[in-house]
Write a protein that holds these residues in place. Structure first.
Motif, short mmCIF file in Angstrom:
data_model
loop_
_atom_site.label_atom_id
_atom_site.label_comp_id
_atom_site.label_asym_id
_atom_site.label_seq_id
_atom_site.Cartn_x
_atom_site.Cartn_y
_atom_site.Cartn_z
N LYS A 35 0.79 22.32 38.49
CA LYS A 35 1.51 22.41 37.22
C LYS A 35 0.79 23.36 36.26
N CYS A 81 4.67 27.32 37.83
CA CYS A 81 4.97 25.95 38.23
C CYS A 81 5.15 25.09 36.99
N ARG A 82 6.37 24.58 36.79
CA ARG A 82 6.66 23.71 35.64
C ARG A 82 6.35 22.24 35.96
N GLU A 83 6.69 21.85 37.20
CA GLU A 83 6.56 20.43 37.54
C GLU A 83 6.66 20.27 39.06
#
Length: 635
Positions: free
Chosen positions: A214, A232-234
């Motif tokens: 993340k 990468c957000r989540e």
């Protein structure tokens, strides 16, 4: 100045899309990725002349070709016999065709050549790609781990890796990723984020994304249309699956691993095989054919009521014939694709273009020209693959020979049926007599109204059924495919009629309940699919019609045509049975291991293309009664 040739070097055209089919069930339609198996030693169910029907062919035709009205339980004895009688009639009519030289026509020979080339490419695919795929437990374990999780990302795109590297430096130095994204066109494609799941992207790209944590930003990653960096957000996991869902999940997972492994060998083979090859098309012929196609297809689109087209539109066979006539015999003999000892003439190319069903979704000249170029590029590729297959002798493999022979006999049989139908004549006096003696007699006890779709090709009929079983609306399919202008003008409704008015299908249709579908079924020169709208009982005897003869003239004529056609076809079949010494072993049918599932099978072929796994032949058993009357006892 010499003739110009358009050179096609294949630097990467075929490496961007993997042409390998996925296997699975689709609403009673079965997609298979391996050739139908033919046995070397097999019991014979029927013989006429030097042509036989083996147990293996019968089982393949039963399991992969639908039979209208097939029994769904018990020994299915009647259904077994009906299919055998139908297949026997196919072989007998094919013998008649061979005796009369129908197999010597250029179009037929080219049709069989095209089919042989498909089968040969499929064998080449198996040898160079499919045979090398080995799925290990470790592969499945890694795939399962990814398939149970997801990664949500945002991305920046550019044709330049250096510019993305500079943006990545800014983001890592503190510039918010969202502020960099907000000023770029790719922002419109990701209002929130992109959720990446297993199998969604190329394996190399997926490997990069699934290793991100993340807040981490990837280095520039190359894809077909440029470079990307991913934020990468989540990350997360999907909830546990039920037992039923888990079975489907495991099957899809194994298919995906298989496809990805095959994709790797495919890319390696194509890079190696086409390295240094320089295939060419004749420049003048290319430009001339492109111009003719663009003009004709553009005209078709100009006549459409709506410009919105979901499926490609191509030229009918008559237009291809006109194009051939315009080129003339000398030009048709010229080489269109130049490739060593395996050139392709313009005439061969034109037939294959039609055989592949070339079509477009736009009438704009630029779109037509682009689609034509892509199709030519693909056909040039196939010409090189065909040459390799022939060089290796794949045309001599038993499975290729047997599959081609079955398609050959089926095609010849259909050509005989077409000739028999075209030779039927119905006089005006016969129509008047039919009207007076049958159409004005007391009526049946049930009238019915149905939606009907009429097309020329059984393959199209099977595709319509597949689309309907997959969830498409019957009326929407009728709007798209129905080739009968009268039915179109009536919103695809037949209007109320009684069973005896359509003797070839009436008894089957009257058994339908509202909403049920029947077909596709061959009716003379057309293929029909029906969906029951309404049926109702008639309490008292009534006339079949109160309409004057001029209003039902076409229907009465069609009924006579169909009756005469079936009678003439039966006569010809019986004559062939006598001539070629037909022998049938009906008793052997009951011991065959058959399932009750009624479905149509399509076969995905290596290097692209899809064909029916086995030929479809519409039920025809009327001849058997006449044959047995002649005391030709079956053993």
């Amino acid at each position: 100045m010499g003739r110009g040739f358009i050179s096609m070097k294949f630097k990467g055209f075929f490496l961007s899309s993997f042409l390998f089919g996925k296997s699975g069930f689709l609403s009673f339609a079965f997609i298979i990725c391996s050739t139908v198996v033919y046995s070397q030693v097999d019991k014979i169910l029927a013989r006429a002349g030097d042509i036989v029907i083996s147990e293996t062919e019968f089982i393949n035709r039963w399991e992969l070709s639908p039979q209208v009205g097939r029994e769904q339980s018990g020994p299915m004895t009647d259904s077994r016999k009906k299919l055998l009688y139908t297949l026997v009639s196919e072989k007998l009519l094919a013998l008649h065709a061979l005796e009369n030289g129908l197999d010597t026509a250029w179009v037929f020979k080219r049709q069989m050549k095209s089919m042989e080339e498909i089968l040969i490419r499929d064998q080449l695919f198996k040898a160079e790609i499919e045979s090398k795929v080995k799925i290990t437990p470790q592969m499945l374990l890694e795939a399962r781990k990814r398939a149970e999780s997801f990664v949500r990302v945002s991305f920046l795109h550019s044709v330049s890796a250096d510019s993305l590297s500079a943006l990545r430096v800014l983001a890592m130095a503190g510039t918010p990723f969202d502020s960099l994204l907000a000023r770029r066109p790719e922002k419109a494609e990701q209002p929130e984020y992109l959720e990446v799941t297993y199998g969604m992207m190329e394996k190399d790209v997926e490997n990069v994304i699934y290793t991100l944590t993340k807040g981490e930003i990837s280095k520039p990653v190359k894809r077909e249309n440029g470079f990307f960096i991913f934020l990468c957000r989540e990350t997360g996991d999907y909830p546990p699956k039920t037992n039923e869902a888990l079975k489907v999940f495991e099957k899809k997972l194994k298919d995906m691993v298989h496809i990805r492994e095959a994709d790797r060998y495919y890319i390696e083979f194509m890079k190696s095989f086409f390295a240094g090859k320089n295939l060419k098309t004749d420049g003048k012929l290319y430009q001339s054919l492109q111009s003719k196609l663009t003009t004709r297809i553009g005209y078709l689109f100009s006549k459409l009521e709506t410009p919105k087209i979901d499926k490609p539109i191509g030229l009918p066979a008559s237009e291809y014939q006109l194009i051939e006539n315009e080129f003339g015999p000398d030009s048709l003999k010229m080489i269109f694709i130049k490739y060593g000892p395996y050139p392709v003439t313009l005439r061969d190319f034109l037939y294959d273009l039609q055989f592949r069903g070339f079509g477009v979704t736009s009438g704009k000249p630029a779109k037509i020209k682009s689609a034509f170029y892509s199709t030519v590029e693909l056909m040039v590729r196939d010409a090189a693959l065909n040459a390799e297959g022939y060089k290796r002798g794949y045309q001599l493999l038993p499975e290729v020979i047997q599959s081609l022979e079955i398609h050959k006999l089926s095609t010849l049989s259909e050509k005989v049926k077409g000739r028999v139908f075209s030779n039927v004549e119905v006089t005006d006096e016969e129509i008047r007599t039919e009207y007076q003696t049958k159409w004005l007699k007391s009526a049946d006890s049930v009238v019915m109204n149905l939606n009907e779709i009429q097309v020329e090709s059984m393959m199209t009929g099977q595709q319509i059924l597949l689309d309907y079983q997959s969830g498409s609306s019957f009326l929407a399919l009728a709007d798209q495919f129905n080739e009968n202008v009268v039915l179109r003008s009536q919103k695809h409704e037949t209007g109320f009629f009684v069973a005896s008015q359509r003797p070839s299908v009436g008894n089957e249709l009257v058994l339908l309940e509202p909403g049920e579908v029947y077909g596709p079924v061959q009716r003379g020169s057309v293929v029909s699919l029906f969906k029951m709208i309404e049926k109702k009982k008639i309490n008292a005897p009534k006339n079949k019609t109160e309409k004057p003869i001029d209003q039902v003239w076409t229907e009465v004529k069609a009924e006579i045509y169909e009756r005469k056609y079936l009678k003439n076809l039966s006569t010809l079949t019986v004559q062939s049975a006598q001539k070629w010494g037909l022998e049938m072993n009906e008793n052997a049918l009951n011991s065959l291991p058959l399932t009750s599932v009624n479905m149509v099978g399509f076969q995905e072929m290596g290097f692209g293309g899809k064909i029916m796994a086995v030929p479809y032949t519409s039920e025809f058993t009327e001849w058997v009664k006449d044959w047995k009357k002649l005391n030709l006892a079956t053993p």
